[in-house]
Design an enzyme around this catalytic site. Structure first.
Site, PDB file in Angstrom:
ATOM      1  N   HIS A  48      -4.837   8.357 -47.557  1.00 58.91           N
ATOM      2  CA  HIS A  48      -3.861   9.210 -48.241  1.00 58.91           C
ATOM      3  C   HIS A  48      -2.877   9.693 -47.191  1.00 58.91           C
ATOM      4  O   HIS A  48      -3.273   9.919 -46.051  1.00 58.91           O
ATOM      5  CB  HIS A  48      -4.551  10.404 -48.905  1.00 58.91           C
ATOM      6  CG  HIS A  48      -5.168  11.374 -47.925  1.00 58.91           C
ATOM      7  ND1 HIS A  48      -6.471  11.799 -47.997  1.00 58.91           N
ATOM      8  CD2 HIS A  48      -4.654  12.008 -46.835  1.00 58.91           C
ATOM      9  CE1 HIS A  48      -6.729  12.641 -47.018  1.00 58.91           C
ATOM     10  NE2 HIS A  48      -5.652  12.777 -46.287  1.00 58.91           N
ATOM     11  N   HIS A  97      -6.760  19.966 -48.002  1.00 54.68           N
ATOM     12  CA  HIS A  97      -6.159  20.266 -46.700  1.00 54.68           C
ATOM     13  C   HIS A  97      -5.771  21.741 -46.636  1.00 54.68           C
ATOM     14  O   HIS A  97      -4.585  22.087 -46.567  1.00 54.68           O
ATOM     15  CB  HIS A  97      -4.939  19.396 -46.459  1.00 54.68           C
ATOM     16  CG  HIS A  97      -5.227  17.918 -46.428  1.00 54.68           C
ATOM     17  ND1 HIS A  97      -5.493  17.185 -47.558  1.00 54.68           N
ATOM     18  CD2 HIS A  97      -5.298  17.043 -45.399  1.00 54.68           C
ATOM     19  CE1 HIS A  97      -5.703  15.919 -47.226  1.00 54.68           C
ATOM     20  NE2 HIS A  97      -5.602  15.810 -45.922  1.00 54.68           N
ATOM     21  N   GLU A 100     -11.602  11.860 -41.286  1.00 55.28           N
ATOM     22  CA  GLU A 100     -11.553  11.704 -42.754  1.00 55.28           C
ATOM     23  C   GLU A 100     -12.328  10.457 -43.197  1.00 55.28           C
ATOM     24  O   GLU A 100     -12.779  10.374 -44.340  1.00 55.28           O
ATOM     25  CB  GLU A 100     -10.095  11.606 -43.245  1.00 55.28           C
ATOM     26  CG  GLU A 100      -9.340  12.926 -43.168  1.00 55.28           C
ATOM     27  CD  GLU A 100      -7.883  12.826 -43.617  1.00 55.28           C
ATOM     28  OE1 GLU A 100      -7.267  13.877 -43.830  1.00 55.28           O
ATOM     29  OE2 GLU A 100      -7.331  11.703 -43.749  1.00 55.28           O
ATOM     30  N   HIS A 121      -5.736   8.440 -37.310  1.00 49.95           N
ATOM     31  CA  HIS A 121      -4.534   9.261 -37.128  1.00 49.95           C
ATOM     32  C   HIS A 121      -4.884  10.581 -36.461  1.00 49.95           C
ATOM     33  O   HIS A 121      -5.990  11.071 -36.578  1.00 49.95           O
ATOM     34  CB  HIS A 121      -3.751   9.486 -38.424  1.00 49.95           C
ATOM     35  CG  HIS A 121      -4.431  10.225 -39.549  1.00 49.95           C
ATOM     36  ND1 HIS A 121      -5.635   9.862 -40.094  1.00 49.95           N
ATOM     37  CD2 HIS A 121      -4.027  11.314 -40.266  1.00 49.95           C
ATOM     38  CE1 HIS A 121      -5.941  10.674 -41.102  1.00 49.95           C
ATOM     39  NE2 HIS A 121      -4.986  11.569 -41.219  1.00 49.95           N
TER      40      HIS A 121
HETATM   41  C1  DHB Z   1      -0.529  12.720 -42.562  1.00 46.41           C
HETATM   42  C2  DHB Z   1      -1.788  12.184 -42.818  1.00 46.41           C
HETATM   43  C3  DHB Z   1      -2.781  12.934 -43.444  1.00 46.41           C
HETATM   44  O1  DHB Z   1      -4.049  12.488 -43.684  1.00 46.41           O
HETATM   45  C4  DHB Z   1      -2.505  14.214 -43.858  1.00 46.41           C
HETATM   46  O2  DHB Z   1      -3.451  14.877 -44.525  1.00 46.41           O
HETATM   47  C5  DHB Z   1      -1.252  14.780 -43.609  1.00 46.41           C
HETATM   48  C6  DHB Z   1      -0.277  14.019 -42.956  1.00 46.41           C
HETATM   49  C7  DHB Z   1       0.553  11.918 -41.905  1.00 46.41           C
HETATM   50  O3  DHB Z   1       0.304  10.822 -41.413  1.00 46.41           O
HETATM   51  O4  DHB Z   1       1.704  12.385 -41.893  1.00 46.41           O
HETATM   52 FE    FE Z   2      -5.367  14.041 -44.632  1.00 51.08          FE
END
Ligand code: DHB
Ligand code: FE
Length: 284
Positions: A12, A59, A240, A193
């Site tokens: 996501h 979040h 995650e 990420h």
């Molecule tokens: C991004 C990725 C995420 O999982 C999130 O919760 C918020 C931002 C991103 O890559 O910008």
């Molecule tokens: Fe996220």
């Protein structure tokens, strides 16, 4: 008896929701991301479940940082898309399945997992973006959804092992429901990420593809990867990915059945700061 027929896995990213909502899916940056879900969208139409059990993370939207359940099951009749700062996304409200959700809560808690019961919750991009990726922009989502929120935001977070074991308990719970429902379980979030600190922007294609390989063929072994390895290899938000192990633990091969069929596998970098991964596994 209800049955889990398939599991779907997807990242996501809030910017994916914004790209869809603002009509940018054909822009060169976004086109390859959305194209990766063309198969999945058709597959979902051809394999429409009665209920989606959707494992996701909030979040600090519904729960804030004042109250942080490790595992929370949505037992409400409906859920409103959350305002994450730019107004709620223009997507359908999410219809729940209180009867099945209450049964799963009863069964899973009696299998010794402590779940928080949620009767009211706004759902953020963690839940709505996976639905958008798999369904596009429908008037209504194709079926009821049971939101299952996992804390992967505020440490300490649950281990991959615990998530995998929880998936097994969810499968037992679904199979002990006395109505013939076709249930899919979705594991969402990830892949690599990191949004913060000196390593912000970290992507690890090698780790992500190892994760996809092992999620398919060695989920038991993958479940023993400790939390620190996710942080080191996949970045602080890469944790995650433990949510994918909940969905995988609910597949029938884990309980001694035949291996699932891999219907689709997709990986693309980047979408915003995130590596996008997507898998569809069907039970046999
Ligand atoms: C991004 C990725 C995420 O999982 C999130 O919760 C918020 C931002 C991103 O890559 O910008
Ligand atoms: Fe996220």
């Amino acid at each position: 008896m209800a049955k889990i027929t398939a599991s779907v896995y997807t990242s996501h990213v809030p910017a994916i929701g914004a790209a869809l909502d603002l009509g940018k899916t054909q822009e060169p940056y976004w086109q390859p991301v959305f194209q990766g879900y063309d198969f999945g969208k058709q597959w979902l139409k051809d394999n429409k479940p009665d209920v989606i059990f959707l494992v996701f993370n909030d979040h600090a939207t519904a729960f804030s940082l004042e109250m942080i359940p490790t595992f929370a099951i949505g037992t409400a009749a409906e859920y409103t898309p959350a305002d994450e700062g730019w107004g709620p996304r223009p997507v359908p409200k999410v219809i729940g399945h209180p009867e099945l959700a209450a049964h799963i809560a009863q069964s899973v808690i009696q299998q010794d997992f402590d779940l928080t019961i949620v009767n009211k919750m706004d759902v953020d991009h963690g839940l709505t973006v996976p639905l958008s990726l798999m369904c596009g922009q429908p008037e209504a989502w194709p079926c009821p959804v049971i939101p299952f929120a996992v804390n992967v935001v505020q440490y300490p977070v649950p281990s991959g092992r615990r998530c995998f074991e929880l998936g097994k308990a969810i499968r037992k719970a679904v199979e002990s429901f006395d109505k013939p429902l076709n249930v899919q379980i979705w594991g969402t979030g990830g892949m690599s990420h990191q949004l913060q600190g000196p390593r912000a922007g970290l992507i690890n294609k090698e780790f992500d593809n190892m994760f996809l390989d092992r999620l398919i063929s060695d989920p038991e072994g993958l479940a023993s990867v400790p939390h620190i390895d996710y942080v080191r290899e996949a970045g602080s938000e890469g944790i995650e990915l433990v949510m994918w192990l909940i969905a995988r633990g609910a597949m029938s091969d884990v309980a001694g059945g035949p291996a699932p069929t891999v219907k689709n596998r997709f990986y693309h970098v980047p979408a915003s700061n995130t590596a996008v991964g997507h898998l569809i596994l069907e039970n046999n």
